[in-house]
Scaffold this motif. Structure first.
Motif, PDB file in Angstrom:
ATOM      1  N   GLU A   1     -25.384  38.656 -36.913  1.00  0.00           N
ATOM      2  CA  GLU A   1     -24.456  38.607 -35.776  1.00  0.00           C
ATOM      3  C   GLU A   1     -24.242  39.999 -35.186  1.00  0.00           C
ATOM      4  OE1 GLU A   1     -19.822  37.276 -34.865  1.00  0.00           O
ATOM      5  OE2 GLU A   1     -20.789  36.690 -36.760  1.00  0.00           O
ATOM      6  N   ALA A   2     -24.191  40.999 -36.070  1.00  0.00           N
ATOM      7  CA  ALA A   2     -23.995  42.374 -35.603  1.00  0.00           C
ATOM      8  C   ALA A   2     -25.195  42.862 -34.809  1.00  0.00           C
ATOM      9  CB  ALA A   2     -23.741  43.297 -36.791  1.00  0.00           C
ATOM     10  N   LEU A   3     -26.404  42.479 -35.245  1.00  0.00           N
ATOM     11  CA  LEU A   3     -27.607  42.954 -34.561  1.00  0.00           C
ATOM     12  C   LEU A   3     -27.709  42.437 -33.133  1.00  0.00           C
ATOM     13  CD1 LEU A   3     -30.218  42.777 -37.461  1.00  0.00           C
ATOM     14  CD2 LEU A   3     -29.485  44.834 -36.226  1.00  0.00           C
ATOM     15  N   LYS A   4     -27.176  41.265 -32.867  1.00  0.00           N
ATOM     16  CA  LYS A   4     -27.193  40.743 -31.501  1.00  0.00           C
ATOM     17  C   LYS A   4     -26.463  41.700 -30.556  1.00  0.00           C
ATOM     18  CE  LYS A   4     -27.291  35.905 -33.015  1.00  0.00           C
ATOM     19  NZ  LYS A   4     -26.538  34.625 -33.049  1.00  0.00           N
ATOM     20  N   LEU A   5     -25.370  42.270 -31.035  1.00  0.00           N
ATOM     21  CA  LEU A   5     -24.608  43.229 -30.219  1.00  0.00           C
ATOM     22  C   LEU A   5     -25.272  44.604 -30.216  1.00  0.00           C
ATOM     23  CD1 LEU A   5     -21.045  42.290 -31.553  1.00  0.00           C
ATOM     24  CD2 LEU A   5     -22.010  41.634 -29.344  1.00  0.00           C
ATOM     25  N   LEU A   6     -25.823  44.966 -31.367  1.00  0.00           N
ATOM     26  CA  LEU A   6     -26.386  46.311 -31.498  1.00  0.00           C
ATOM     27  C   LEU A   6     -27.687  46.478 -30.712  1.00  0.00           C
ATOM     28  CD1 LEU A   6     -25.667  46.825 -35.299  1.00  0.00           C
ATOM     29  CD2 LEU A   6     -24.666  48.159 -33.422  1.00  0.00           C
ATOM     30  N   TYR A   7     -28.499  45.421 -30.607  1.00  0.00           N
ATOM     31  CA  TYR A   7     -29.717  45.518 -29.807  1.00  0.00           C
ATOM     32  C   TYR A   7     -29.372  45.848 -28.361  1.00  0.00           C
ATOM     33  CZ  TYR A   7     -32.760  43.667 -33.499  1.00  0.00           C
ATOM     34  OH  TYR A   7     -33.479  43.502 -34.660  1.00  0.00           O
ATOM     35  N   LYS A   8     -28.320  45.208 -27.865  1.00  0.00           N
ATOM     36  CA  LYS A   8     -27.895  45.455 -26.484  1.00  0.00           C
ATOM     37  C   LYS A   8     -27.373  46.889 -26.328  1.00  0.00           C
ATOM     38  CE  LYS A   8     -24.856  43.532 -22.892  1.00  0.00           C
ATOM     39  NZ  LYS A   8     -24.067  44.709 -22.581  1.00  0.00           N
ATOM     40  N   LEU A   9     -26.566  47.330 -27.305  1.00  0.00           N
ATOM     41  CA  LEU A   9     -26.048  48.702 -27.253  1.00  0.00           C
ATOM     42  C   LEU A   9     -27.187  49.716 -27.340  1.00  0.00           C
ATOM     43  CD1 LEU A   9     -22.828  48.831 -29.506  1.00  0.00           C
ATOM     44  CD2 LEU A   9     -22.974  49.144 -27.033  1.00  0.00           C
ATOM     45  N   HIS A  10     -28.148  49.446 -28.215  1.00  0.00           N
ATOM     46  CA  HIS A  10     -29.278  50.367 -28.378  1.00  0.00           C
ATOM     47  C   HIS A  10     -30.114  50.458 -27.100  1.00  0.00           C
ATOM     48  CE1 HIS A  10     -32.362  52.658 -30.427  1.00  0.00           C
ATOM     49  NE2 HIS A  10     -33.290  51.789 -30.011  1.00  0.00           N
ATOM     50  N   TYR A  11     -30.241  49.347 -26.406  1.00  0.00           N
ATOM     51  CA  TYR A  11     -30.982  49.352 -25.141  1.00  0.00           C
ATOM     52  C   TYR A  11     -30.255  50.208 -24.099  1.00  0.00           C
ATOM     53  CZ  TYR A  11     -33.115  47.676 -20.815  1.00  0.00           C
ATOM     54  OH  TYR A  11     -33.741  47.608 -19.592  1.00  0.00           O
ATOM     55  N   GLU A  12     -28.926  50.099 -24.071  1.00  0.00           N
ATOM     56  CA  GLU A  12     -28.129  50.844 -23.083  1.00  0.00           C
ATOM     57  C   GLU A  12     -27.945  52.307 -23.487  1.00  0.00           C
ATOM     58  OE1 GLU A  12     -24.557  48.585 -23.007  1.00  0.00           O
ATOM     59  OE2 GLU A  12     -25.338  47.032 -21.650  1.00  0.00           O
ATOM     60  N   TYR A  13     -27.880  52.572 -24.800  1.00  0.00           N
ATOM     61  CA  TYR A  13     -27.644  53.940 -25.293  1.00  0.00           C
ATOM     62  C   TYR A  13     -28.656  54.250 -26.394  1.00  0.00           C
ATOM     63  CZ  TYR A  13     -23.159  52.819 -23.107  1.00  0.00           C
ATOM     64  OH  TYR A  13     -22.182  52.421 -22.237  1.00  0.00           O
ATOM     65  N   PRO A  14     -29.929  54.430 -26.030  1.00  0.00           N
ATOM     66  CA  PRO A  14     -30.980  54.591 -27.056  1.00  0.00           C
ATOM     67  C   PRO A  14     -30.833  55.841 -27.914  1.00  0.00           C
ATOM     68  CG  PRO A  14     -31.825  55.078 -24.854  1.00  0.00           C
ATOM     69  CD  PRO A  14     -30.465  54.482 -24.664  1.00  0.00           C
ATOM     70  N   ASP A  15     -30.152  56.875 -27.409  1.00  0.00           N
ATOM     71  CA  ASP A  15     -30.027  58.132 -28.153  1.00  0.00           C
ATOM     72  C   ASP A  15     -28.640  58.322 -28.773  1.00  0.00           C
ATOM     73  OD1 ASP A  15     -32.656  58.897 -27.476  1.00  0.00           O
ATOM     74  OD2 ASP A  15     -31.963  59.595 -25.506  1.00  0.00           O
ATOM     75  N   HIS A  16     -27.827  57.286 -28.733  1.00  0.00           N
ATOM     76  CA  HIS A  16     -26.476  57.398 -29.284  1.00  0.00           C
ATOM     77  C   HIS A  16     -26.547  57.347 -30.811  1.00  0.00           C
ATOM     78  CE1 HIS A  16     -22.227  56.665 -30.020  1.00  0.00           C
ATOM     79  NE2 HIS A  16     -21.991  56.925 -28.742  1.00  0.00           N
ATOM     80  N   VAL A  17     -26.188  58.445 -31.460  1.00  0.00           N
ATOM     81  CA  VAL A  17     -26.353  58.568 -32.909  1.00  0.00           C
ATOM     82  C   VAL A  17     -25.571  57.500 -33.662  1.00  0.00           C
ATOM     83  CG1 VAL A  17     -25.953  60.065 -34.901  1.00  0.00           C
ATOM     84  CG2 VAL A  17     -26.847  61.035 -32.790  1.00  0.00           C
TER      85      VAL A  17
END
Length: 752
Positions: free
Chosen positions: A624-640
């Protein structure tokens, strides 16, 4: 001051209102020190106590019993306080010589006699203007010299004085409010009264300071009186003098008083940050000023740097850039000063070794060029326009002005001619355009006086003999004298309306022990939404500190934010704070629910999404967390932080190779944290790279400052791998035996 264990014990008994025990101890003290001469006074108190006790024991109901008991305690306090003065007059290096000297001068110390002399000085100064020019100078020196000796003796007489009678305080009140007395003399007297009342509390001196603060038309005198009675609070024994509380309550009915007390508390916080501010100036500002100005300091004085003949060719704009950097440095310091910082303490603290500062009164006397000990030096140094400008309109405290005059006189001959001309014109360092502050405002007057006091209590050689309002009490870092808002005398008063402002200021400057002191002073009715938010934030930063405070006991950050939500259920700040506190306490389900509520109102909020995902990962809801994190990673690919949480979620979802790729990128990131090494090690382990995993765990130990002994290494790894990570590792097929083997291997790498 020098404390006496017997007298301290007597005062403690009086604080607890244990009168009979205090009398018993004082009688033992009188036998131990027969020369104290207190047997007669003590016998009277004992007799009056016995009469009261016998009357009560016979069953009579005396409606005045409480008042009689209170008066006896006050008489005992007065006797004990006077004995403390007498003891210090013998045993304290700072008091003994002064006490004896001023009482052997033959001066008449009655207030009428003093008033006559002080008024005569004002008249003599006025008459000097009628003197011919050729005789005026000599007579002026004589008048000011004689008067200075009087004021030095008077100052010393007052601050070493015993407990005052009410009649003496009344007489001094008339003197301090009289328009026929010089303001500088009145200011010095107020400071002496303050110093005396701070060392050993005297209700009549305290009341005098409060009345002068309330009645004086002279703002300089008035602000010194304000600081005086506030500082005197720290030495009192609460509950002995009921008129003290009444007087404070009367003052607090005035909005101006509450405003000035709030300003004073903030100014005190700036004062105690002087060393920290000086460190910032030395590390962040001064290097640029020294690097880019056109002078250098040498053992032989200040010398001008030679111009580089190639500079204009290679970099023609360098000179302009250097000037801009110098100006920027000065702007930073001026901004700090305008905010309230004491930017001059660091520099002038090195200039308090002149003989002038051996006299205690000189630390408190307002700057005036006719001061006999500075006049000749000032006349010579004031040839430099810069000195005159600083003295006339520079935001320097009085003792720094005196320091500057002495220092400039000493270094003037060593200043290059061209720089001396700049100083004489007042153009050095941009001072030619220096605008004067409004020196007549209460805030400015108070700030300058506080800086004088701060220098005295930090730099005066005998400062350890005085109660220090800028210190912690008895070396306890959590009990800070300068946080007067935490005094119980202000609890449940109109001043509580300013508590939130003060605590918010403290939190902004990360002064958490100070904030805890004030939070502990809130009355029950003042515990509103803002209180609980501030309290939660402070406890989250310093949870162990609450053990020192009675009214904060039993509270924690999570509970405080929960109470704030009870006041404002829909408040996003309170809900967010509650969610963070729940997460930090390992209550991930509660945090998850709170973040879910926040996302309902702000579905695109990156931080809420990230924190919600983190909670899901901690609850093992990785998919469930990865569904949100994939979207965040796409929008902020370099966010540590996004990558860090995503790597853990991927590892939890058995996507080890994808997770490992992220961890290897994090390994080289400048924002890497210690836990990244631990998680990276676990991921390598799950991928079968056991040697690499053990090496990363050894790096984790070293990054955490652990690894000097085998015991330390094993203890930390067991805490982690057999504690917080045990369920995760076992759920991914790691057996207990493998964990023990990994600990052995990692420790062997760590200790190489």
């Amino acid at each position: 001051m020098v404390h006496n264990e017997d007298l301290d014990g007597i005062l403690e008994k009086l604080r607890l209102h244990q009168l009979c025990e205090a009398i018993d101890r004082m009688e033992a003290y009188a036998m131990k020190y027969p020369d104290a001469g207190i047997a007669g006074h003590l016998a009277e108190i004992r007799n009056d106590y016995q009469l009261m006790s016998d009357y009560w024991a016979k069953g009579y109901k005396d409606p005045q019993l409480e008042q009689v008991y209170a008066r006896l305690i006050r008489r005992m306090y007065r006797l004990a306080a006077n004995q403390l003065v007498a003891y210090n007059a013998i045993h304290s290096p700072a008091v003994s010589g002064v006490f004896k000297r001023v009482r052997s001068t033959g001066r008449d110390w009655s207030v009428p006699a003093l008033r006559s002399q002080l008024e005569s000085f004002v008249s003599e100064v006025a008459l000097l203007e009628l003197e011919p020019e050729h005789t005026r100078g000599g007579k002026k020196a004589g008048v000011y010299g004689k008067h200075l000796l009087l004021m030095k003796d008077l100052f010393d007489y007052i601050w070493t004085s015993r407990q005052w009678k009410e009649s003496i305080a009344d007489a001094f009140e008339e003197l301090l409010l009289s328009p026929t007395i010089d303001s500088a003399d009145q200011q010095l007297i107020v400071s002496a009264v303050m110093l005396s009342a701070m060392n050993i509390f005297d209700i009549n001196k305290f009341s005098l300071l409060m009345r002068v603060y309330r009645k004086s038309k002279d703002e300089n005198v008035r602000q010194r009186a304000l600081v005086g009675w506030v500082f005197s609070l720290g030495s009192r024994l609460p509950g002995i003098f009921e008129e003290e509380k009444r007087a404070v309550d009367e003052l607090l009915a005035d909005t101006t008083v509450r405003s000035e007390l709030t300003e004073l508390q903030i100014q005190l916080l700036y004062c105690v940050s002087a060393e920290q501010d000086n460190s910032r100036i030395q590390k962040e500002i001064m290097p640029d000023l020294l690097q880019h100005n056109n002078f250098r300091i040498t053992p032989n004085g200040i010398e001008e740097k030679e111009d580089d003949p190639m500079q204009d060719i290679l970099d023609p704009e360098a000179s302009e850039r250097n000037m801009e950097k110098v100006e920027e440095g000065f702007r930073k310091m001026m901004d700090m000063q305008q905010q309230g910082s004491d930017i001059y303490f660091g520099g002038f603290s090195q200039m308090k070794r002149f003989p002038f500062f051996n006299s205690i009164s000189n630390w408190f006397i307002p700057f005036y060029s006719e001061h006999p000990e500075v006049h000749d030096t000032f006349v010579k140094a004031s040839d430099l326009k810069l000195v005159r400008m600083i003295v006339d309109k520079g935001s320097f405290c009085n003792s720094d002005k005196y320091s500057l005059v002495f220092a400039m006189r000493h270094v003037m001959e060593r200043i290059p001619q061209n720089m001396r001309e700049m100083l004489m014109n007042g153009d050095a360092l941009g001072m030619g355009g220096m605008a004067a502050e409004d020196v007549h405002t209460p805030a400015y007057i108070r700030r300058i006086y506080l800086q004088d006091l701060y220098r005295f209590f930090r730099l005066y050689p005998m400062r350890s003999q005085f109660y220090n309002p800028f210190n912690a009490q008895d070396g306890e870092e959590w009990n800070l004298q300068y946080v007067f808002f935490a005094d119980e005398i202000f609890r449940s008063t109109p001043l509580e309306k300013s508590f939130n402002e003060i605590v918010a200021f403290m939190v902004k400057r990360k002064m958490y022990p100070e904030a805890m002191q004030v939070l502990d002073c809130y009355g029950d009715e003042a515990r509103d939404y803002q209180f609980w938010m501030l309290c939660g934030h402070v406890l989250a930063q310093n949870p162990a500190g609450k053990k020192h405070f009675k009214r904060l006991s039993g509270l924690d950050a999570l509970g405080c934010f929960s109470k704030a939500l009870a006041f404002e259920p829909a408040d996003g700040k309170a809900l967010g704070a509650y969610a963070r506190a729940a997460s930090l306490n390992g209550l991930y389900q509660e945090a998850c629910d709170a973040y879910a509520r926040l996302l309902e109102s702000q579905p695109d909020n990156k931080n809420y999404t990230l924190y919600y995902s983190t909670c899901l990962v901690n609850l093992d809801y990785n998919e469930e967390a990865l569904k949100l994190l994939y979207k965040l990673h796409y929008e902020y690919p370099d966010h540590v932080s996004v990558n860090r949480v995503m790597a853990r979620a991927l590892m939890g979802d058995c996507k080890y190779e994808q997770s490992l790729k992220i961890y290897r990128n994090l390994y080289n990131s400048p924002k890497r944290i210690d836990d990244d090494l631990l998680n990276h090690a676990c991921c390598e382990w799950l991928c079968g790279n056991l040697q690499k995993a053990a090496q990363l765990m050894a790096e984790y130990l070293h990054a955490a400052g652990i690894g000097t002994t085998e015991t330390e290494c094993r203890t930390r790894l067991r805490d982690v791998l057999c504690g917080q990570e045990l369920h995760f590792l076992q759920s991914h097929g790691i057996t207990p035996t493998e964990i023990h083997l990994m600990i052995d291997k990692a420790c062997s790498f760590s200790l190489r």
